[in-house]
Structure formats: structure tokens, C-alpha cells
Scaffold this motif. Structure first.
Motif, mmCIF file in Angstrom:
data_model
loop_
_atom_site.group_PDB
_atom_site.id
_atom_site.type_symbol
_atom_site.label_atom_id
_atom_site.label_comp_id
_atom_site.label_asym_id
_atom_site.label_seq_id
_atom_site.Cartn_x
_atom_site.Cartn_y
_atom_site.Cartn_z
ATOM 1 N N GLN A 181 -4.271 3.061 7.632
ATOM 2 C CA GLN A 181 -4.212 1.653 7.254
ATOM 3 C C GLN A 181 -4.539 0.784 8.467
ATOM 4 O O GLN A 181 -3.928 0.941 9.520
ATOM 5 C CB GLN A 181 -2.817 1.264 6.750
ATOM 6 N N TYR A 202 5.191 -1.474 7.731
ATOM 7 C CA TYR A 202 4.657 -0.208 7.237
ATOM 8 C C TYR A 202 5.527 0.926 7.765
ATOM 9 O O TYR A 202 5.855 0.964 8.960
ATOM 10 C CB TYR A 202 3.217 -0.009 7.712
ATOM 11 N N ASN A 261 -7.534 -0.626 3.989
ATOM 12 C CA ASN A 261 -7.450 -1.651 5.024
ATOM 13 C C ASN A 261 -7.342 -3.038 4.394
ATOM 14 O O ASN A 261 -8.338 -3.575 3.898
ATOM 15 C CB ASN A 261 -8.678 -1.597 5.935
ATOM 16 N N TRP A 300 -2.128 3.702 11.843
ATOM 17 C CA TRP A 300 -1.818 2.324 11.492
ATOM 18 C C TRP A 300 -2.276 1.426 12.637
ATOM 19 O O TRP A 300 -1.899 1.610 13.790
ATOM 20 C CB TRP A 300 -0.321 2.119 11.265
ATOM 21 N N GLY A 346 3.854 -1.271 3.505
ATOM 22 C CA GLY A 346 3.153 -0.009 3.353
ATOM 23 C C GLY A 346 4.108 1.162 3.401
ATOM 24 O O GLY A 346 5.109 1.145 4.132
ATOM 25 N N VAL A 401 0.858 -1.180 0.000
ATOM 26 C CA VAL A 401 0.000 0.000 0.000
ATOM 27 C C VAL A 401 0.898 1.235 0.000
ATOM 28 O O VAL A 401 1.701 1.416 0.917
ATOM 29 C CB VAL A 401 -0.937 0.023 1.222
#
Length: 398
Positions: A259, A276, A231, A289, A247, A220
Motif C-alpha cells: 500500500q 494501517y 495505492n 507501506w 488499512g 483497504v
């Protein structure tokens, strides 16, 4: 580990957020612990979910007033405008709502996703076949400022390989569902690239089902848009299934990038790695997150790790980072999580400046080095170069 509010039993038409006392009864009279992530209520019907107020566990960190039309209003479910080039081994087609390939990877857990599911007319089917390397880029553009719904199914045949990029550009108010089905022994990379216009709003729910000895790399990348909430939910459904969830996000002033990641280990000897990383600069820049990993009793031999790192570049920003780990079996290879949010490393800056590099250039190099770890894992030289250029633009405020 952070406990989450549990849901009503599957099949109920009540909201997942009505219970307020930590335990909610199933229809058979039993109770579900609040931390059981897999027990959240699910439905493809938007009317089965209560209106969104922002107090619900799945919405409490989101600016719900900014997208009330997507969670509760009428959505245009007609075909989106796509820009793509033909790629051998990648077939695109539109399929009706009744197609049996819809709903295999997962179904909605919240109202925005259910509203999109209830509203789309046809789904875009992306079918990948063949064991040769291939890259398909599908760009959604020209959506306008009216609220829209979309549904995409990405299916890769057993023992096939491929990389699919779903990109977004320009104006948009979009709520969408993306299903990813990875066949036995297949290897698939899916990149969700958000380069929307400054006022765009994008709510995306991704559902992935990974088959036996199959691998999914899910990435992502959120750079543009006023509010972006993507998500991904991954079901490691068969033995040897493997997910690398990555991410990258860069939140500017007044931008909200979110996310909420869920990895469900549900079969023996499955593996997951979640990483991420994000940077924030400017007043009101916000990132969220939430990482949920569930290792079920049916998943002995699991190997799992999740982490989130945030780099704060200026005052006035906020980064929420919530890792959650639930383990229902003691027979695992390993499981862990980590979260960190911090400012520049003064020692790194000093080291670079001591070698004649200006402070501004030193800061740019540090941020670029922090974020490019994710970019370099994509596996497409052209896309990696494009993203590095976009990050340079973010750093320069362009």
C-alpha cells in the motif's frame, strides 16, 4: 522524513523517473525539490511512461517481474463480471470513456495505472444518494487468468451517506483505477476488500476528491492474492474536508501485500487520520507501506497524523514501512507520523498463559486484538463479522 525522486513538469511526455541527480527542471527553468510529492508526473496515456524496470521510486519495493503484463502488456478492458444486490439509494451503471465524470478525482502517476486507464472500454459508475444509512457490496469474480483493466467511479451526492464495498474473489490479473468523488457535506465509506485466489495479481490505484465539510472513510483490506498493490491518493480539496484512511493486511508465505498512501491537504482546516496495521507469517511473507502526507501552503489549520504498525509472527518475513511528511505552512493544528514493526509482546503472552490459556491460543488472541481495531471501524456488522472470520482462518492457516 524520506525524500522522494521528483518528476518532470506536468504535461511532459517523459518518465517520472528519468532524473537521477535530485533536481529536475520544469519547462520554465525552475526546479522542484525532490520531496514535493504533488509534483509527480501524471498522464492517462501509458505511452507517456517509460517501461517499468523496478529501479523507479514508485516500483523499487515491488516484485515487478510478477506483473510485467499489467504494466506494459495489452489488457482486456471489457466489463467485469459483477455480483451485487439492489440497494435503494445506490445506482450502478456503465458509462463511456468520454463521460465528463471520469477524471475528476485524479489521474495516473505510474505506468500500471496509466495502462489500465488507456485500456478500459467503459467505467462502472456507482452513484450514492440520500441521507439514510445504506450498504452496497459489489463483488468482482470470474475474471480468469488473462490480464484485465477496469475503471470505477464512486460518486456520492452532497449531504448523502453510504457505504460501498468493492470486493475481489477468485482468479484475477487485474489493473484498475477507482475514482471517489465526495460531494459537499456528504459522508462516505469505501471498503476495498481483496480476498483473491492464491495466484491472483491485483494492482489498484484509488483517487479521491473530498469536497467542503465532507468526510471519507477509506479502508483497504488485503488478505488474498499472490501480489496485491492498492495505492490510495486523497485530495482534501475544499475547506473542512476530512479523511480517515484505514488499512488491514495479513501476509502469508510467499505473499506480497503493498500500500502506498498519499494524502494531500490543499484547503484550510482539513483533517486526516491514516492507520494501517498488518501481520506477517511464513517464509517470504512481505508487506510494503509507504505513507506520504503533504500539507500545502493553501492548507492552514490542518490536523494530520499517519501511522503504520506491523506484527511479525514468524521468521523469514519482511515489512517495509516508510512514513513521509511534508509541511509547506507553519499555520497548522498538528501533524505527525509513526511506524513500528515488532514481534509478539512477551509480557502479553505471559499474562494470558498465567491464566491457563495455551500459548497457541494466547498468540491467536494477541493477533486478533491487534488487527480488530481496524475491523471495528468499518461500520457494518455483517462485514465486520465476515472479516473476523477471515482473520481466524488466516491465523489457523486455512
Amino acid at each position: 522524513m524520506t525524500a522522494q525522486m521528483t518528476s518532470t513538469a506536468p504535461g511532459s511526455s517523459h518518465s517520472a523517473t528519468e532524473g537521477q541527480h535530485g533536481l529536475v527542471a520544469h519547462s520554465d527553468g525552475a526546479f522542484v525539490p525532490v520531496q514535493t510529492r504533488s509534483e509527480r508526473f501524471r498522464s492517462v496515456n501509458v505511452e507517456d511512461f517509460a517501461p517499468v524496470h523496478g529501479r523507479e521510486h514508485e516500483w523499487k519495493l515491488s516484485p515487478v517481474a510478477a506483473f510485467a503484463d499489467l504494466t506494459g502488456g495489452e489488457l482486456d478492458g471489457s466489463r467485469l463480471t459483477l455480483a451485487t444486490e439492489p440497494v435503494e439509494g445506490v445506482e450502478l451503471s456503465w458509462i463511456p470513456r468520454s463521460d465528463e465524470r471520469i477524471g475528476r478525482a485524479g489521474i495516473p502517476e505510474e505506468r500500471a495505472s496509466a495502462n489500465a486507464w488507456s485500456s478500459f472500454d467503459e467505467a462502472l459508475l456507482v452513484r450514492v444518494t440520500g441521507d439514510d444509512e445504506k450498504v452496497a457490496v459489489i463483488t468482482r469474480t470470474g475474471l480468469g487468468d488473462a490480464p484485465r483493466a477496469a475503471h470505477t467511479v464512486i460518486e456520492i451526492a452532497p449531504n448523502s451517506r453510504g457505504l460501498v464495498v468493492l470486493a475481489g474473489e477468485g482468479e484475477a490479473r487485474l489493473s484498475e483505477n477507482v475514482e471517489i468523488v465526495v460531494g459537499e457535506g456528504a459522508s462516505l465509506t469505501v471498503v476495498s476488500l481483496q480476498e483473491w485466489g492464491d495466484d491472483a495479481v491485483h494492482l489498484g490505484s484509488h483517487f479521491a476528491r473530498i469536497g467542503r465539510d465532507a468526510f471519507l472513510k477509506h479502508i483497504v483490506v488485503s488478505l488474498g492474492g499472490k501480489v496485491v498493490r492498492v495505492n490510495p491518493s486523497t485530495h482534501l480539496a475544499e475547506q473542512g474536508a476530512d479523511i480517515e484512511a484505514l488499512g488491514l493486511y495479513f501476509a502469508d508465505a510467499g505473499q506480497h501485500l503493498e500500500q502506498q498512501v498519499f494524502v494531500h491537504h490543499d484547503a484550510p482546516h482539513t483533517r486526516s487520520r491514516v492507520t494501517y496495521k498488518g501481520a506477517l507469517q511464513g517464509a517470504g511473507a512481505r508487506s510494503v507501506w509507504v505513507g506520504d502526507v503533504l500539507i500545502a501552503q493553501t492548507a492552514p489549520g490542518t490536523d494530520s497524523y499517519e501511522q503504520n504498525r506491523n506484527l511479525v509472527l514468524t521468521d523469514g518475513t519482511r515489512a517495509d514501512s516508510v512514513p513521509n511528511l511534508e509541511i509547506e505552512t507553519g499555520d497548522i493544528e498538528g501533524a505527525g507520523h509513526a511506524s513500528a514493526t515488532g514481534r509478539f509482546d512477551d509480557e502479553q503472552l505471559f499474562y494470558l498463559m498465567a491464566r491457563g490459556i495455551t500459548e497457541a491460543e494466547a498468540r491467536r488472541l494477541v493477533v486478533r486484538g491487534f488487527l480488530t481495531e481496524i475491523v471495528q471501524k468499518i461500520g457494518s456488522a455483517d462485514l465486520e463479522a465476515r472479516l473476523l472470520e477471515a482473520l481466524e482462518a488466516e491465523l489457523e492457516g486455512r
